[in-house]
Design a protein around this motif. Structure first.
Motif, PDB file in Angstrom:
ATOM      1  N   GLY A   1      15.755  -0.118   8.378  1.00 43.58           N
ATOM      2  CA  GLY A   1      16.378  -1.442   8.459  1.00 43.58           C
ATOM      3  C   GLY A   1      16.301  -2.264   7.182  1.00 43.58           C
ATOM      4  O   GLY A   1      16.745  -3.410   7.161  1.00 43.58           O
ATOM      5  N   VAL A   2      15.734  -1.726   6.128  1.00 45.14           N
ATOM      6  CA  VAL A   2      15.618  -2.489   4.887  1.00 45.14           C
ATOM      7  C   VAL A   2      16.752  -2.095   3.953  1.00 45.14           C
ATOM      8  O   VAL A   2      16.911  -0.932   3.607  1.00 45.14           O
ATOM      9  CB  VAL A   2      14.239  -2.247   4.227  1.00 45.14           C
ATOM     10  CG1 VAL A   2      14.170  -2.863   2.853  1.00 45.14           C
ATOM     11  CG2 VAL A   2      13.147  -2.818   5.120  1.00 45.14           C
ATOM     12  N   GLU A   3      17.544  -3.088   3.580  1.00 45.63           N
ATOM     13  CA  GLU A   3      18.742  -2.797   2.795  1.00 45.63           C
ATOM     14  C   GLU A   3      18.786  -3.595   1.508  1.00 45.63           C
ATOM     15  O   GLU A   3      17.890  -4.390   1.238  1.00 45.63           O
ATOM     16  CB  GLU A   3      19.959  -3.095   3.660  1.00 45.63           C
ATOM     17  CG  GLU A   3      19.938  -2.140   4.840  1.00 45.63           C
ATOM     18  CD  GLU A   3      21.107  -2.269   5.763  1.00 45.63           C
ATOM     19  OE1 GLU A   3      22.005  -3.060   5.454  1.00 45.63           O
ATOM     20  OE2 GLU A   3      21.076  -1.561   6.781  1.00 45.63           O
ATOM     21  N   VAL A   4      19.868  -3.368   0.765  1.00 48.20           N
ATOM     22  CA  VAL A   4      20.054  -4.090  -0.501  1.00 48.20           C
ATOM     23  C   VAL A   4      19.785  -5.580  -0.275  1.00 48.20           C
ATOM     24  O   VAL A   4      20.309  -6.167   0.663  1.00 48.20           O
ATOM     25  CB  VAL A   4      21.507  -3.888  -0.994  1.00 48.20           C
ATOM     26  CG1 VAL A   4      21.765  -4.707  -2.246  1.00 48.20           C
ATOM     27  CG2 VAL A   4      21.773  -2.408  -1.252  1.00 48.20           C
ATOM     28  N   GLY A   5      18.976  -6.171  -1.124  1.00 46.92           N
ATOM     29  CA  GLY A   5      18.692  -7.601  -1.007  1.00 46.92           C
ATOM     30  C   GLY A   5      17.417  -7.890  -0.220  1.00 46.92           C
ATOM     31  O   GLY A   5      16.809  -8.948  -0.370  1.00 46.92           O
ATOM     32  N   ASP A   6      17.000  -6.934   0.616  1.00 50.55           N
ATOM     33  CA  ASP A   6      15.798  -7.171   1.421  1.00 50.55           C
ATOM     34  C   ASP A   6      14.530  -6.937   0.627  1.00 50.55           C
ATOM     35  O   ASP A   6      13.456  -7.407   1.001  1.00 50.55           O
ATOM     36  CB  ASP A   6      15.762  -6.224   2.628  1.00 50.55           C
ATOM     37  CG  ASP A   6      16.810  -6.609   3.662  1.00 50.55           C
ATOM     38  OD1 ASP A   6      17.236  -7.765   3.657  1.00 50.55           O
ATOM     39  OD2 ASP A   6      17.191  -5.727   4.452  1.00 50.55           O
ATOM     40  N   LEU A   7      14.668  -6.149  -0.421  1.00 54.33           N
ATOM     41  CA  LEU A   7      13.487  -5.833  -1.215  1.00 54.33           C
ATOM     42  C   LEU A   7      13.862  -6.094  -2.669  1.00 54.33           C
ATOM     43  O   LEU A   7      14.653  -5.355  -3.250  1.00 54.33           O
ATOM     44  CB  LEU A   7      13.131  -4.354  -0.958  1.00 54.33           C
ATOM     45  CG  LEU A   7      11.815  -3.813  -1.488  1.00 54.33           C
ATOM     46  CD1 LEU A   7      11.480  -2.508  -0.794  1.00 54.33           C
ATOM     47  CD2 LEU A   7      11.827  -3.620  -2.981  1.00 54.33           C
ATOM     48  N   ASP A   8      13.344  -7.186  -3.195  1.00 53.82           N
ATOM     49  CA  ASP A   8      13.696  -7.583  -4.561  1.00 53.82           C
ATOM     50  C   ASP A   8      12.448  -8.211  -5.182  1.00 53.82           C
ATOM     51  O   ASP A   8      12.188  -9.386  -5.018  1.00 53.82           O
ATOM     52  CB  ASP A   8      14.874  -8.573  -4.517  1.00 53.82           C
ATOM     53  CG  ASP A   8      15.369  -8.926  -5.915  1.00 53.82           C
ATOM     54  OD1 ASP A   8      14.767  -8.472  -6.904  1.00 53.82           O
ATOM     55  OD2 ASP A   8      16.358  -9.680  -6.008  1.00 53.82           O
ATOM     56  N   TRP A   9      11.674  -7.367  -5.822  1.00 53.32           N
ATOM     57  CA  TRP A   9      10.358  -7.789  -6.310  1.00 53.32           C
ATOM     58  C   TRP A   9      10.266  -7.615  -7.831  1.00 53.32           C
ATOM     59  O   TRP A   9      10.977  -6.795  -8.415  1.00 53.32           O
ATOM     60  CB  TRP A   9       9.238  -6.888  -5.739  1.00 53.32           C
ATOM     61  CG  TRP A   9       9.170  -6.796  -4.260  1.00 53.32           C
ATOM     62  CD1 TRP A   9       9.542  -7.739  -3.344  1.00 53.32           C
ATOM     63  CD2 TRP A   9       8.672  -5.677  -3.502  1.00 53.32           C
ATOM     64  NE1 TRP A   9       9.297  -7.278  -2.073  1.00 53.32           N
ATOM     65  CE2 TRP A   9       8.771  -6.020  -2.138  1.00 53.32           C
ATOM     66  CE3 TRP A   9       8.143  -4.437  -3.846  1.00 53.32           C
ATOM     67  CZ2 TRP A   9       8.355  -5.156  -1.115  1.00 53.32           C
ATOM     68  CZ3 TRP A   9       7.741  -3.579  -2.835  1.00 53.32           C
ATOM     69  CH2 TRP A   9       7.842  -3.936  -1.489  1.00 53.32           C
ATOM     70  N   VAL A  10       9.357  -8.373  -8.434  1.00 54.96           N
ATOM     71  CA  VAL A  10       8.949  -8.051  -9.797  1.00 54.96           C
ATOM     72  C   VAL A  10       7.432  -7.998  -9.811  1.00 54.96           C
ATOM     73  O   VAL A  10       6.771  -8.983  -9.449  1.00 54.96           O
ATOM     74  CB  VAL A  10       9.401  -9.104 -10.834  1.00 54.96           C
ATOM     75  CG1 VAL A  10       9.002  -8.636 -12.231  1.00 54.96           C
ATOM     76  CG2 VAL A  10      10.889  -9.318 -10.781  1.00 54.96           C
ATOM     77  N   ILE A  11       6.900  -6.860 -10.173  1.00 52.31           N
ATOM     78  CA  ILE A  11       5.446  -6.742 -10.294  1.00 52.31           C
ATOM     79  C   ILE A  11       5.064  -6.995 -11.746  1.00 52.31           C
ATOM     80  O   ILE A  11       5.619  -6.375 -12.655  1.00 52.31           O
ATOM     81  CB  ILE A  11       4.966  -5.344  -9.851  1.00 52.31           C
ATOM     82  CG1 ILE A  11       5.310  -5.138  -8.372  1.00 52.31           C
ATOM     83  CG2 ILE A  11       3.465  -5.182 -10.098  1.00 52.31           C
ATOM     84  CD1 ILE A  11       4.880  -3.794  -7.807  1.00 52.31           C
ATOM     85  N   VAL A  12       4.141  -7.934 -11.939  1.00 57.39           N
ATOM     86  CA  VAL A  12       3.619  -8.209 -13.276  1.00 57.39           C
ATOM     87  C   VAL A  12       2.252  -7.545 -13.363  1.00 57.39           C
ATOM     88  O   VAL A  12       1.322  -7.913 -12.638  1.00 57.39           O
ATOM     89  CB  VAL A  12       3.506  -9.724 -13.541  1.00 57.39           C
ATOM     90  CG1 VAL A  12       2.890  -9.990 -14.903  1.00 57.39           C
ATOM     91  CG2 VAL A  12       4.879 -10.386 -13.430  1.00 57.39           C
ATOM     92  N   ARG A  13       2.165  -6.573 -14.232  1.00 60.50           N
ATOM     93  CA  ARG A  13       0.929  -5.795 -14.363  1.00 60.50           C
ATOM     94  C   ARG A  13       0.193  -6.239 -15.618  1.00 60.50           C
ATOM     95  O   ARG A  13       0.775  -6.243 -16.704  1.00 60.50           O
ATOM     96  CB  ARG A  13       1.312  -4.314 -14.454  1.00 60.50           C
ATOM     97  CG  ARG A  13       0.182  -3.391 -14.808  1.00 60.50           C
ATOM     98  CD  ARG A  13       0.674  -1.936 -14.830  1.00 60.50           C
ATOM     99  NE  ARG A  13      -0.402  -1.039 -15.203  1.00 60.50           N
ATOM    100  CZ  ARG A  13      -0.270   0.281 -15.358  1.00 60.50           C
ATOM    101  NH1 ARG A  13       0.920   0.849 -15.140  1.00 60.50           N
ATOM    102  NH2 ARG A  13      -1.285   1.024 -15.706  1.00 60.50           N
TER     103      ARG A  13
END
Ligand code: IPM
Ligand code: MG
Length: 357
Positions: free
Chosen positions: A119-131
């Motif tokens: 059920g997870v689609e384009v737009g549902d997961l939009d992250w930036v990880i700062v390492r």
């Protein structure tokens, strides 16, 4: 003419294939712009260099790289050279020598690529990880004593400094502030690690005061893995230590459908030194030479490089082209398609040429 000097270090395995593809795409972007030029110099450093010269790069490697505007890096790692040699001989000395303390890893679901999450689609997961990219668990502090004896000890000391934590925290808050949701999650393990990690939490609270418009929360790294899987929409910008973010970014890449598309930027925010842009994936010797490596991560990181060079139009145009090609189903086998590196690259070049916006 806006000219940028790019140092390409394709290095090992499929790193060479994807950087070649990326260089070609940069050339097409320059043509499309008309007033933009990339002056690309390739360095043959890496595991082959190590096998002939006993070092991954020459001793004055950093001096050679210093005059460049950016570094475009492929991947390191070879089956017959120990991983700690390839890593500590090339990539880490560049990251640390050029104080590229912010490692920025965007993840989103690209159209055409399917997340394993139901059920997870384009737009549902939009992250930036700062390492955090300069200290922590990768500070290289430790040693071994009584080698080979029953009483042998090995230490691997994590180093967290107030300067190091404050600067990455500021970077993360600023980045969160620049994104529409203005949402930051600070990841630690301050229940079990009660010194450095508690300092992280304290510094996060201090820095947060300068960013009243950013909503932020804290997560323990183990619970964070659960939240990423169960509630991906609740996350946006994420900041974590060197090792924690290393692990979380692999998970992020997998949840977005493939590590083959995940990019990373090693940034010196103060711009004293060139920053370095690379795909997250490794050298993948199992598919090297077959012409099927996914060039999307190398393209996406080239887009990050263009953003860093303040070539926003070219950066956006490149990502638009990549997303169009993926949405059209021109995908390599790692993301469920049958296309070759060549076909994806040609399609991206064509999309850039035909993009009139
Ligand atoms: C990454 C990689 C590297 C790291 C490896 C190759 C040492 O996993 O960029 O995430 O841990 O930094
Ligand atoms: Mg990793």
């Amino acid at each position: 003419m806006r000219t940028y000097k790019i140092a390409a270090i394709p290095a090992d395995g499929i790193g060479r294939e994807v950087i070649e593809a990326g260089n070609e795409v940069l050339g097409v972007l320059a043509q499309r712009d008309g007033d933009l030029r990339f002056d690309i110099t390739s360095f043959d450093w890496g595991s082959d260099h190590y096998k002939t010269h006993g070092e991954m790069m020459p001793e004055n490697g950093l001096e050679q790289l210093k005059p460049f505007d950016a570094i475009y890096f492929g991947a390191v790692g070879a089956p017959d050279v120990p991983d700690h040699i390839t890593l500590w001989g090339l990539r880490l000395p560049i990251c640390q020598g050029f104080d590229q303390y912010a490692n920025v890893r965007p993840t989103k679901i690209i159209p055409g690529v399917t997340s394993p999450l139901r059920g997870v689609e384009v737009g549902d997961l939009d992250w930036v990880i700062v390492r955090e990219n300069s200290e922590g668990e990768y500070s290289g502090h430790g040693g071994r004593a009584h080698k080979g004896m029953p009483e042998e000890v090995g230490t691997e000391v994590s180093i967290f400094t107030r300067v190091g934590v404050t600067r990455i925290m500021r970077y993360a808050f600023q980045l969160a502030q620049s994104r529409p949701r203005k949402l930051l999650t600070v990841v630690t393990k301050s229940n079990a690690q009660r010194f450095g990690m508690v300092m992280w939490d304290e510094i996060a609270a201090e820095v947060a005061q300068d960013f009243p418009d950013v909503t932020w929360d804290k997560m323990l790294v183990d619970a964070m893995t659960v939240r990423m899987v169960k509630n991906p929409r609740s996350l946006d910008t994420i900041v974590a230590t060197n090792l924690h973010a290393d692990i979380l970014s692999d998970l992020a890449g997998a949840l977005a459908g493939s590590l083959g598309v995940a990019p990373t930027a090693n940034i010196d925010p103060e711009r004293r030194f060139p920053s370095m842009f690379e795909p997250i994936h490794g050298s993948a010797f199992d598919i090297t030479g077959q012409g099927i490596a996914n060039p999307v991560a190398a393209f996406w990181t080239a887009s990050q490089m263009l953003e860093h060079l303040v070539e926003q139009d070219a950066s956006t145009r490149l990502m638009r082209a990549v997303e169009k090609v993926c949405a059209d189903g021109i995908l390599t086998p790692d993301v469920g398609g049958t296309a070759t590196t060549r076909e994806v690259t040609d399609a991206v070049c064509k999309a850039i040429r035909g993009d009139n916006s």
